[in-house]
Write an enzyme that holds these catalytic residues in place. Sequence first.
Site: not given
Length: 142
Positions: A96, A121
């Site tokens: 990410r 995350k």
Amino acid sequence: MALDFVLSFSGTADSRAVRHGVFRRFYEYLAIYAPRTEALERTAFPRSTSIPPPRILSEAELAPLIDACSFISPRIPLRGRTMATLIGLLASTGLRSGEVVRLDRGDDDLTSGVVLVRKTKFPKTAWFLFIQRPRQPSSIRP
């Protein structure tokens, strides 16, 4: 009148919900000064809870994007090279954007192909092992 304006918008349902939310909050503010102001129904335009699928770029789309990075800041070429490296890292690892931005110099072991990713995350830290495959000829320049 506000509902007609929201419904006249030809965008997506989520865009209409955002537009309605702006009007609703304005009407709530207006009601402080004009008590006869009608309140808009909060659930008239619900937002979608579906998450759009990730957009995975093909190599044909990725190459021009990386090439365009050299035009980001012509007077400071390191910015373009940094952005090209960032995009290449995102595309090749699947990390990410927040995970890649938080990488530090000590987080990688290039000889063994291991990268330490902090604050993923979910609040944790993870080690990722990247298996190096034989390089295929490609149109992407190193």
